[in-house]
Design a protein around this motif. Structure first.
Motif, mmCIF file in Angstrom:
data_model
loop_
_atom_site.group_PDB
_atom_site.id
_atom_site.type_symbol
_atom_site.label_atom_id
_atom_site.label_comp_id
_atom_site.label_asym_id
_atom_site.label_seq_id
_atom_site.Cartn_x
_atom_site.Cartn_y
_atom_site.Cartn_z
ATOM 1 N N ARG A 152 0.872 -1.141 -0.075
ATOM 2 C CA ARG A 152 -0.122 -0.169 0.104
ATOM 3 C C ARG A 152 0.879 1.196 0.182
ATOM 4 O O ARG A 152 0.586 2.243 -0.642
ATOM 5 N N ASP B 201 0.641 4.098 -2.914
ATOM 6 C CA ASP B 201 0.235 5.336 -2.504
ATOM 7 C C ASP B 201 1.262 6.576 -2.893
ATOM 8 O O ASP B 201 0.962 7.474 -3.442
ATOM 9 N N ARG C 151 -4.191 3.473 -6.474
ATOM 10 C CA ARG C 151 -5.009 3.154 -5.692
ATOM 11 C C ARG C 151 -4.960 1.680 -5.648
ATOM 12 O O ARG C 151 -5.025 0.977 -6.678
#
Lengths: 781, 146
Positions: free
Chosen positions: A363, A367, A372
């Motif tokens: 993630r 990011d 996404r």
């Protein structure tokens, strides 16, 4: 592999540089969670890459450091001076090893055990690298074979190149009208060719096929699956999508993490999959496609999905958030808890994916590039992870179409075929407000691009071209006025004012110098109101239908009376070799004494019992019966009963195997016979063969045990209804919660596993008479 | 706060545009219209190798306005995208001090969101046009044309 190693070295070197400040800061404040996480991610990433690149020493070091840091993250250990020193020593050592690998110099592994030992609690700090080795590396550092450039510089190069192409075209247009000296013409041709070459090269500095990201995956999948003892089938799609190098670099590690996690945590072991009614080999589908101004990379597995209950329990136990808090979250938010740092959805760390960490790393990386990541969790059926990466620019192979006075590009990747509306094999129909094109044997909804865009049509009605577009979810045909050309285009995102329409994927400047928009087919489908069901679901359903009746495996054996017989394999617990004389007549029956107890025995010729050396031990999980045989022959797939036996008995009927009549043993009768003494033969049911639906969720018990009996009694027993078939009654297990599904108005007969009447109207499933009576009453005969 | 302003005429009014926001002043060539966008989005045009989104400034400010079909535009960059905003006429650049609009002097609902303040030029007050705000008004997709 060399490429990967080079990348690993460059990347590790770079991360180490970035990490050096973190390391110093962590030394000053060992309790700083953010620093700890950064260092942890580093060793975790190194560990992951090493496993793949086969660098056992690095792997050992990083694994050891990861273990120690994980304890700190879990709060099991306080980061004291000694630990910080030890971890830093290992990070230094990793740096040295990486340099040594790069320069091809040997580096002794002396002291590495000490480094690892120093991580243990209560050990004084160890010595760092051997000074000798460090000196050797300083001299031997290999010259760099790559340079890193500022992206802005590349962008300037790209736009300068495009300018040059446009100027060339302009020059050509102007000179074409003049009478040219052949020498000038030749020079122009050369200029043109070198400009084209140049453009290609410059483009490659920025763009790369996503293939470079996907090509190591088969190997990773294979190795990972082998390491955890699972079977995984990988399919990769869309490798020719071109993507910014920057994005590819950033995506590399996250993708590997996600794939490893999918195999280690998502896909079940072959045995579990069999039990869940899936095919043994797990499926992993990885695809890339362009959608709007994004590249969507999807990683879909058909494993067990995310167990949100376990996630919540883990996080609550972790003490980070209260359970009540977590329960209040929506389903989607609960799934996203897998991204929580330091989370372990697995109790035992593995070499492959560590402790479920990696997802927070994933993630963080995504990011960082403004992407996404979304999860689509289907508990028990799989997980779809979609990573959306913004499209800074991309080269797309396109087809240029005309609609009215406009020209648009459509990505070739999405196009299945292009046909003329008036072509042979094409029929256009209306279905309500929708137009349907029948192309050969396919019916596709038709969307007229002019209608969707609200522009006047240029082509005469019936004279359009149909571009068949596949969207992953489904196919449809886009009607356009004309198909002009194919072109490789550099597509950039358009301004928000343009993207807001949802119809365009980006803008491009072809060699004509006239800006052009690329159509987002998904957006067009949406604007036209088309709706597709989930493609993967449908595919899985189709597959489920395809494997509807694999048949029943059965054992072919020679019985005591020298006849060949078959018995369904599902009821055989094992084939047991016994000593002659283990079977004895006692208390009016034949018994086998085995494992310190006695089991009732069925034998065709009880007189031969003393000589029997092989028995089949049959069980349905509750009752056990031994069946004496001469010898096992083979395992065969059982065809439909060719004829049912005239009266109930140990033989339920005849099947044809290679044209030979073979008797099929009725295990139900055996179980019933030897567990309850019921001797009365049931009356034959009237002809007409009412249909009985066996609704036990495909567990096979009914197919194995009930079906022969019902067929014999004159019923037509099926596990799945043909579309126009109405069951006369439904048979279901009393304890099966799924059995509440009633099929139309058909009566339901419930069978229970216990011989004791529970008073709910169910019938003991081995009470042959009782079951048949209940069935007769239900059918009304 | 002495800054350089470009004086232009938009929808029949004189406006000032902070020159820092203007990349260049150009005459736009052929514009490829983009169906289904806001009416104020004229389409796409090529400026050398760059694609710019052409915006009818007058119509973006007030849908009732229509541009007079001029080709002159100021090019600006918002969030990495290039826009050409059509203007009726361009005057010269002047150094002025921008002041906030004083109470009571409101330019009306159409202009208020796209105006940053006011400058004095030759004794006349001139509104300071915020180009990014004009662009933002076209980002809502297809809007009902007034």
């Amino acid at each position: 592999m060399d490429d990967l190693l080079q990348e690993f070295i460059a990347e590790t070197r770079e991360t180490l540089e970035a990490l050096s400040t973190e390391v110093v800061a962590w030394e000053a404040a060992p309790d700083d969670r953010a620093r700890l996480d950064a260092i942890f991610r580093f060793v975790h990433t190194v560990k992951g890459s090493c496993g793949f690149l086969d660098l056992p020493r690095l792997s050992r070091l990083s694994h050891a450091a990861e273990d120690a840091l994980c304890e700190v993250r879990d709060g099991k250990r306080r980061p004291d001076r000694a630990l910080v020193d030890a971890v830093l020593a290992i990070i230094d050592r990793i740096g040295e090893l990486v340099e040594a690998i790069d320069s091809g110099l040997p580096l002794t592994d002396e002291g590495e055990d000490d480094l690892i030992a120093a991580l243990a609690p209560g050990v004084a700090g160890a010595q760092g690298a051997t000074p000798l080795a460090a000196a050797a590396i300083a001299q031997g550092r290999a010259p760099l074979r790559s340079v890193r450039l500022n992206v802005d510089l590349l962008d300037r190069m790209m736009s300068g190149m495009s300018d040059m192409v446009l100027v060339r075209n302009e020059l050509f247009r102007r000179l074409r009208d003049l009478d040219l000296d052949p020498a000038v013409e030749g020079a122009l041709e050369r200029l043109s060719a070198s400009v084209a070459d140049m453009r290609d090269a410059v483009t490659r500095t920025r763009m790369q096929k996503i293939e470079t990201l996907f090509s190591p995956l088969p190997r990773i999948v294979r190795d990972t699956a082998a390491a955890v003892g699972k079977a995984v089938t990988l399919t990769v799609d869309g490798s020719d999508v071109e993507l910014d190098r920057e994005m590819i670099e950033v995506m590399r590690d996250p993708l590997v993490h996600v794939v490893r996690n999918a195999i280690d945590h998502g896909i079940e072991s072959p045995a579990q999959r069999r039990a869940a009614g899936k095919r043994e080999s797990g499926r992993l589908h990885i695809s890339a496609r362009q959608s709007g101004n994004q590249i969507v990379i999807e990683i879909i597995d058909d494993g067990r999905g995310i167990d949100t209950e376990r996630l919540i329990a883990k996080l609550a136990a972790n003490g980070q958030r209260s359970e009540a808090d977590l329960r209040r979250l929506t389903e989607r938010q609960q799934c996203e808890l897998v991204f929580a740092p330091g989370l372990s959805s697995r109790d035992v760390a593995t070499e492959i994916s560590g402790r479920g960490v990696g997802m927070d790393v994933v993630r963080a990386a995504i990011d960082q590039i403004g992407g996404r990541i979304t999860l689509d969790n289907k508990p028990g059926r799989g997980l779809r992870i979609a990573v959306q990466v913004p499209l800074t620019l991309s080269i797309v192979s396109t087809i240029v179409v005309q609609a009215g006075t406009h020209r648009f590009a459509i990505s070739r990747q999405t196009i299945g075929e292009i046909v003329k509306e008036r072509g042979a094999n094409i029929r256009m129909d209306r279905l309500g407000d929708m137009r349907i094109a029948q192309i050969r044997d396919r019916r596709l909804p038709v969307v007229d691009l002019c209608d969707v865009l609200g522009i006047p049509c240029g082509a005469a009605p019936g004279n359009k071209m149909l571009v068949v577009v596949g969207l992953g979810a489904g196919d449809f045909a886009v009607a356009v006025d004309d198909v002009l050309d194919t072109e490789e285009l550099v597509v950039k995102p358009a301004a928000p004012s343009v993207m807001a329409t949802g119809l365009y994927a980006g803008q491009t400047l072809p060699d004509t110098g006239q800006p052009m928009l690329m159509i987002d087919c998904a957006g067009v489908a949406q604007a036209a109101g088309l709706n597709f069901t989930d493609a993967m679901d449908r595919e899985i359903e189709l597959e489920a239908d395809a494997v509807v009746d694999p048949g029943i495996a059965a054992l072919l054996f020679d019985d005591l009376d020298r006849r060949r017989r078959v018995i369904p394999l599902a009821v055989i617990d094992r084939i047991e070799r016994i000593r002659a004389g283990s079977l004895q007549y006692s208390a009016g029956g034949l018994w086998l004494s085995i494992d310190g107890r006695v089991v009732p025995v069925a034998a065709q010729i009880p007189e031969l019992a003393a000589k029997v050396t092989t028995v089949l031990r049959l069980t349905d999980g509750m009752v056990e019966v031994a069946y004496a045989i001469d010898d096992a022959v083979d395992i065969v797939m059982l065809p439909e009963l060719a004829a049912a036996a005239a009266k109930p008995g140990p033989i339920c009927g005849i099947v044809l195997l290679d044209g030979e009549q073979v008797e099929q043993v009725d295990p139900l009768w055996l179980f019933e016979r030897h567990t309850r003494d019921v001797g009365v033969a049931p009356a034959r049911a009237a002809p007409g063969r009412p249909t009985c639906l066996l609704a036990d969720g495909g567990s096979g018990w009914m197919r194995t045990f009930l079906r022969p009996m019902l067929e014999q009694a004159g019923y037509h027993a099926v596990e799945r209804l043909a579309s126009d078939e109405r069951p006369a009654l439904v048979l279901a297990q009393a304890d099966d919660p799924m059995a509440d599904v009633s099929v139309g108005a058909a009566p339901v007969v419930r069978l229970r596993t216990s011989a004791v009447d529970t008073g709910d109207g169910s019938v003991y499933r081995y009470d042959r008479e009782g079951v048949l009576r209940a069935v007769r009453q239900a059918v009304g005969k | 706060m002495n800054a350089l302003f470009l004086l232009a005429r938009v929808a029949g009014q004189d406006v000032a545009i902070l020159s820092d926001h203007v990349e260049s002043v150009v005459d736009i060539g052929p514009v490829a219209p983009v169906p289904r966008t806001a009416p104020a989005v004229c389409g796409l045009a090529a400026l050398r190798s760059r694609v710019v989104t052409v915006i009818d400034t007058a119509q973006a400010i007030d849908p009732a306005n229509r541009s007079d079909g001029g080709r002159r535009a100021v090019v600006t960059q918002v969030d990495g995208h290039h826009y050409a905003l059509l203007v009726d006429m361009l005057d010269d650049a002047y150094r002025c001090v921008a002041r906030p609009l004083s109470a009571g002097l409101t330019p009306g609902p159409a202009w208020a969101p796209v105006v940053d303040g006011v400058i004095d030029h030759d004794g006349r007050p001139v509104l300071v046009l915020n180009l990014a705000a004009v662009v933002a008004r076209t980002a809502g997709g297809e809007q009902a044309a007034a």
